[in-house]
Write a protein that holds these residues in place. Structure first.
Motif, mmCIF file in Angstrom:
data_model
loop_
_atom_site.group_PDB
_atom_site.id
_atom_site.type_symbol
_atom_site.label_atom_id
_atom_site.label_comp_id
_atom_site.label_asym_id
_atom_site.label_seq_id
_atom_site.Cartn_x
_atom_site.Cartn_y
_atom_site.Cartn_z
ATOM 1 N N THR A 341 -25.386 16.123 52.027
ATOM 2 C CA THR A 341 -25.795 17.530 51.941
ATOM 3 C C THR A 341 -24.708 18.429 52.516
ATOM 4 O O THR A 341 -24.410 19.502 51.962
ATOM 5 C CB THR A 341 -27.115 17.748 52.701
ATOM 6 N N LEU A 342 -24.103 17.999 53.625
ATOM 7 C CA LEU A 342 -22.995 18.745 54.223
ATOM 8 C C LEU A 342 -21.816 18.832 53.258
ATOM 9 O O LEU A 342 -21.196 19.892 53.104
ATOM 10 C CB LEU A 342 -22.566 18.071 55.527
ATOM 11 N N MET A 343 -21.488 17.738 52.588
ATOM 12 C CA MET A 343 -20.407 17.730 51.616
ATOM 13 C C MET A 343 -20.680 18.724 50.488
ATOM 14 O O MET A 343 -19.800 19.479 50.069
ATOM 15 C CB MET A 343 -20.223 16.320 51.042
ATOM 16 N N MET A 344 -21.908 18.724 49.992
ATOM 17 C CA MET A 344 -22.253 19.635 48.900
ATOM 18 C C MET A 344 -22.194 21.087 49.365
ATOM 19 O O MET A 344 -21.734 21.962 48.623
ATOM 20 C CB MET A 344 -23.651 19.309 48.361
ATOM 21 N N ARG A 345 -22.643 21.350 50.585
ATOM 22 C CA ARG A 345 -22.593 22.711 51.110
ATOM 23 C C ARG A 345 -21.142 23.182 51.208
ATOM 24 O O ARG A 345 -20.830 24.330 50.884
ATOM 25 C CB ARG A 345 -23.257 22.786 52.482
#
Length: 412
Positions: A341-345
């Protein structure tokens, strides 16, 4: 939507087979055959084709259709498995992987990496925006189930199925999946016209990707966040095998049981984020829990190593070891969901024309970090000893907790 998701689920399940084969089944067979921990760990170098998906991904965009690439790559995987069925994993009296088997395993990973790009491209083209959520859920769960079947389910069959029959079974599965990919009506798409992309889009500048806010920090985090966990998860099952657990029993726990716990952890992470938990505080919490779980596992291993104890049936130590195995996979699933999720953000902060490439860059670094310790874990154990090796894994698992304090505000 169901007509699309069911064939995609079958194909994603088959896509998980090579990972489960080489992360669960193959290490156990090689270790049981007498190979050193160093040799078993170095076999993970064969994952190298997964690091170069961006090299051949443009070919899938400009030549043919995703369904054709998917069918051909899946059928090729069946052919490689058929050839592997004719070769033993290790020759009698030699503590190394035969070169012919290593080359075929390398080709297996190459075919699986091409299949991965083709299947993801097909899913993107098939699914509408409203179907992306269910589609990605199917992707994660089916892939992990495929890995569990290859890593644990097949290992449980080892007493009844020889190496040749195992790979003949895999070959038949791939050829059936190739037929599904070609014939399923829900997967039919118009044959695409050759892509005529502007020249400047074919040569994206790495500096443009790194200039996106938070990219350098995120790249460092995703490369390091799994180092300690990956080293321990690759070594611990092999050490339990050395301490008296049978290969079929360990395959069941480290395959089916572990993947079930990992799916549960990933699902819990997704549910917490859906309930509007803040990402960075959640990630910090789960990293601390994972560090505690690894400390418990390391303490248990130190105790077994010092006393030279065996994990006999029905003993407390046996139950504690299996509990540790499942707990780490549960916590690993939690950490992975939050990190992706952090990567996508971070990728959403990039210009729209760079977002896909930006996310692919982070995903490649994430995979590289996992492969690094997975490959070197056996060599570290053989050279440093178990105590120093797992102490290193603990230190590496503490590093991302501290590094998280440096996260830029743009990712909060």
């Amino acid at each position: 939507m169901r007509g699309k998701l069911l064939p995609l689920a079958g194909l994603y399940l088959v896509q998980g087979l090579p990972y489960g084969l080489q992360s669960g089944l193959l290490p156990m067979l090689l270790r049981a055959g007498g190979l050193s921990l160093t040799r078993v760990g170095l076999a993970k170098v064969l994952y190298a084709p997964w690091l170069f998906k961006l090299v051949w991904a443009p070919l899938l965009d400009t030549w043919g259709s995703p369904r054709a690439w998917l069918t051909l790559s899946t059928a090729a995987l069946g052919l490689v498995c058929g050839l592997l069925a004719a070769l033993p994993p290790a020759e009698a009296g030699r503590a190394e992987l035969p070169i012919t088997v290593a080359v075929l395993l390398l080709l297996l990973n190459l075919g699986a990496a091409v299949q991965d790009v083709a299947l993801d491209t097909l899913a993107v083209q098939l699914l509408s925006p409203a179907e992306l959520g269910p589609g990605n859920t199917v992707q994660v769960v089916a892939y992990k189930l495929g890995a569990a079947l290859a890593g644990g389910g097949l290992l449980a069959l080892v007493p009844n199925l020889s190496w040749p029959w195992l790979f003949l079974l895999l070959a038949a599965t791939y050829w059936l999946a190739a037929s599904l990919a070609w014939a399923a009506p829900a997967l039919q798409l118009p044959w695409p016209q050759p892509s005529k992309l502007p020249h400047h889009t074919q040569h994206l500048n790495l500096r443009d990707l790194l200039a996106v806010s938070g990219t350098l920090w995120t790249a460092g985090f995703v490369f390091t966040y799994k180092l300690g966990e990956q080293g321990a998860s690759n070594l611990f099952p092999l050490l339990l095998l050395d301490r008296g657990l049978s290969a079929p029993e360990l395959g069941l726990w480290n395959g089916v049981g572990a993947v079930t716990c990992s799916i549960a952890g990933s699902s819990l992470g997704g549910a917490l984020l859906a309930r509007h938990w803040k990402l960075l505080p959640l990630l910090r919490s789960v990293l601390w829990f994972r560090l505690g779980g690894l400390a418990y596992q390391s303490t248990l291993l130190f105790y077994l190593d010092i006393l030279g104890s065996r994990l006999g049936p029905g003993t407390v130590l046996r139950g504690a070891a299996l509990l540790s195995l499942c707990l780490q996979h549960f916590l690993g699933g939690l950490v992975t969901t939050a990190t992706f999720t952090l990567m996508m953000r971070c990728s959403q902060l990039a210009p729209s024309a760079l977002q896909a490439t930006h996310y692919s860059l982070l995903a490649t670094l994430e995979l590289l970090g996992k492969l690094l310790l997975g490959t070197l874990a056996g060599a570290l154990a053989d050279s440093l000893g178990l105590s120093l090796c797992f102490s290193l894994f603990l230190a590496l698992s503490a590093t991302p907790v501290l590094y998280l304090g440096l996260a830029p505000r743009t990712l909060a």
